[in-house]
Design an enzyme around this catalytic site. Structure first.
Site, PDB file in Angstrom:
ATOM      1  N   ARG A 110       0.834  -1.219   0.000  1.00  0.00           N
ATOM      2  CA  ARG A 110       0.000   0.000   0.000  1.00  0.00           C
ATOM      3  C   ARG A 110       0.865   1.264   0.000  1.00  0.00           C
ATOM      4  NH1 ARG A 110      -2.396  -3.585  -0.901  1.00  0.00           N
ATOM      5  NH2 ARG A 110      -4.365  -4.375  -0.091  1.00  0.00           N
TER       6      ARG A 110
ATOM      7  N   SER B  23     -10.833  -0.157   3.647  1.00  0.00           N
ATOM      8  CA  SER B  23     -10.036  -0.395   4.873  1.00  0.00           C
ATOM      9  C   SER B  23      -9.462   0.929   5.361  1.00  0.00           C
ATOM     10  CB  SER B  23      -8.871  -1.335   4.577  1.00  0.00           C
ATOM     11  OG  SER B  23      -9.372  -2.523   4.024  1.00  0.00           O
TER      12      SER B  23
ATOM     13  N   GLU C 181      -4.596   3.802   6.201  1.00  0.00           N
ATOM     14  CA  GLU C 181      -4.488   3.571   4.756  1.00  0.00           C
ATOM     15  C   GLU C 181      -5.152   4.742   4.018  1.00  0.00           C
ATOM     16  OE1 GLU C 181      -5.445  -0.423   3.245  1.00  0.00           O
ATOM     17  OE2 GLU C 181      -6.403   0.526   1.523  1.00  0.00           O
TER      18      GLU C 181
END
Ligand SMILES: Cc1cc2nc3c(=O)[nH]c(=O)nc-3n(C[C@H](O)[C@H](O)[C@H](O)COP(=O)(O)OP(=O)(O)OC[C@H]3O[C@@H](n4cnc5c(N)ncnc54)[C@H](O)[C@@H]3O)c2cc1C
Length: 343
Positions: free
Chosen positions: A170, A244, A339
């Protein structure tokens, strides 16, 4: 046509459904429009502080905590084209504003392999390298050949090969050195013409078995992934969210053994020499499952997803996220990193 608009509501442009506005929005339709943007006096003034420039795709990984006093560049560069092809693979270039799932649909309809496990991820193709989107055992970095971007700071065009994008879990150079500077205009993918099913991730094989599919096409896998996602994730059109909220923490041997000693049933994935622990599990174990307070809460089927039940402000969502990360740190002694991009 005036591409620079003032006082624009961002409510339709963020999946959290937060009601904020931007002082300026520039609509980017083609790369050459960036020349026009640089000609606006307000751009010259604001670009001295690049925090006042924000490139926006579909707003599915952004939490706005207030009005944005700056220029939002809405990326609407379209087009998917094949730029090279041989008997084994195909090189496809997608404009940054192409909807990610449209690109997946296009690829699997021709049975090109590589994107099928990433079906139904919200957002644009141009954002896919930014956090190196990933799902069901595949990451964008596995298929990205290169990224074409414009550097707002230097005024230079950049062609970044995969190895220059600094891809990680990520993560990429676009979240670090090129944050607010690099405007991604197109992404080039290398897809395979040979069947390369990746079915190792939990649930996909089972979903195909359920449908009696033994030898799946790329489209079958995309459909299976989409069905699993629909059953687990909230649809942002019905319930505001940004997917998320936190990354899964990655810990070393010592922390892993300490946690495993206290929680023998703790799930984990190997991540090279390290261990990735599902943030959703940590949040649930810390007592947040099904939590709701006023307009905000944790999604009932997945605590990792923070949701806007109504007219939540970004600040309310952020406050909840900070309480959650604080409690995970005090229960487990490890930090969880966001995130979602907080603006
Ligand atoms: C229900 C749901 C499920 C999700 N599932 C997943 C998942 O499985 N896996 C996953 O990885 N993510 C997932 N996400 C997160 C999100 O879909 C991805 O991060 C997606 O890539 C964001 O695309 P976007 O166009 O909406 O980007 P935005 O949210 O608009 O922007 C995200 C970031 O990228 C930057 N950016 C966007 N476009 C450009 C550009 N052209 N040039 C430079 N910078 C740019 C922005 O400035 C911002 O920092 C999910 C989100 C939701 C709401």
């Amino acid at each position: 046509m005036n591409r620079l608009l003032t006082n624009v509501s961002l409510l339709p442009y963020n999946t959290f459904g937060v009601d904020v506005s931007a002082s300026h929005v520039f609509c980017l339709k083609q790369p050459a429009d960036l020349d026009d943007l640089q000609g606006f006096p307000v751009f010259r003034e604001m670009s001295h502080d690049l925090r006042r420039i924000l490139v926006l795709g579909q707003g599915s990984n952004i939490l706005f905590t207030g009005d944005f006093d700056g220029i939002v560049i809405r990326n609407g560069i379209g087009g998917i084209k094949v730029i090279e092809e041989d008997s084994l693979s195909v090189i496809v270039e997608a404009g940054a504003g192409v909807i990610w799932n449209d690109l997946v649909d296009y690829a699997v309809s021709i049975n090109w392999w590589g994107l099928e496990n990433l079906a139904l991820i919200p957002g644009t193709a141009g954002a896919s390298p930014v956090q190196n989107i990933g799902a069901y055992g595949v990451e964008a970095a596995d298929v990205i050949e290169r990224v074409n971007a414009f550097n707002l700071e230097t005024g230079q065009w950049m062609r970044l090969e995969n190895s220059e994008c600094g891809f990680g879990y990520r993560d990429s150079i676009f979240k670090r050195d090129l944050k607010n500077r690099g405007v991604i205009c197109s992404v080039v993918f290398r897809l395979s013409k040979r069947a390369e099913p990746r079915l190792g991730y939990s649930g996909v094989r089972e979903e195909l078995d359920r449908k009696g599919i033994i030898d799946p096409s790329a489209g079958d896998i995309a459909e299976a992934v989409a069905a699993i996602r629909r059953s687990k994730l909230p649809d942002p059109a019905l319930l505001g969210n940004g997917g998320s909220f936190f990354k899964n923490p990655v810990v070393g041997e010592t922390a892993f053994q300490r946690l495993k000693g206290s929680y023998p049933l703790m799930p984990f994935h190997r991540h090279g020499e390290l261990y990735k622990i599902p943030a959703g599990w940590l949040i649930e174990k810390a007592g947040w499952k099904g939590y709701r307070s006023g307009n905000v809460g944790c999604y009932e089927k997945q605590s990792l997803i923070l949701v806007n039940y109504g007219n939540a402000t970004g600040r309310e969502v952020l406050d909840l996220s900070e309480r959650i990360s604080g409690s995970v740190a005090s229960v487990f002694g490890i930090g969880i990193e966001r995130e979602v991009n907080v603006i």
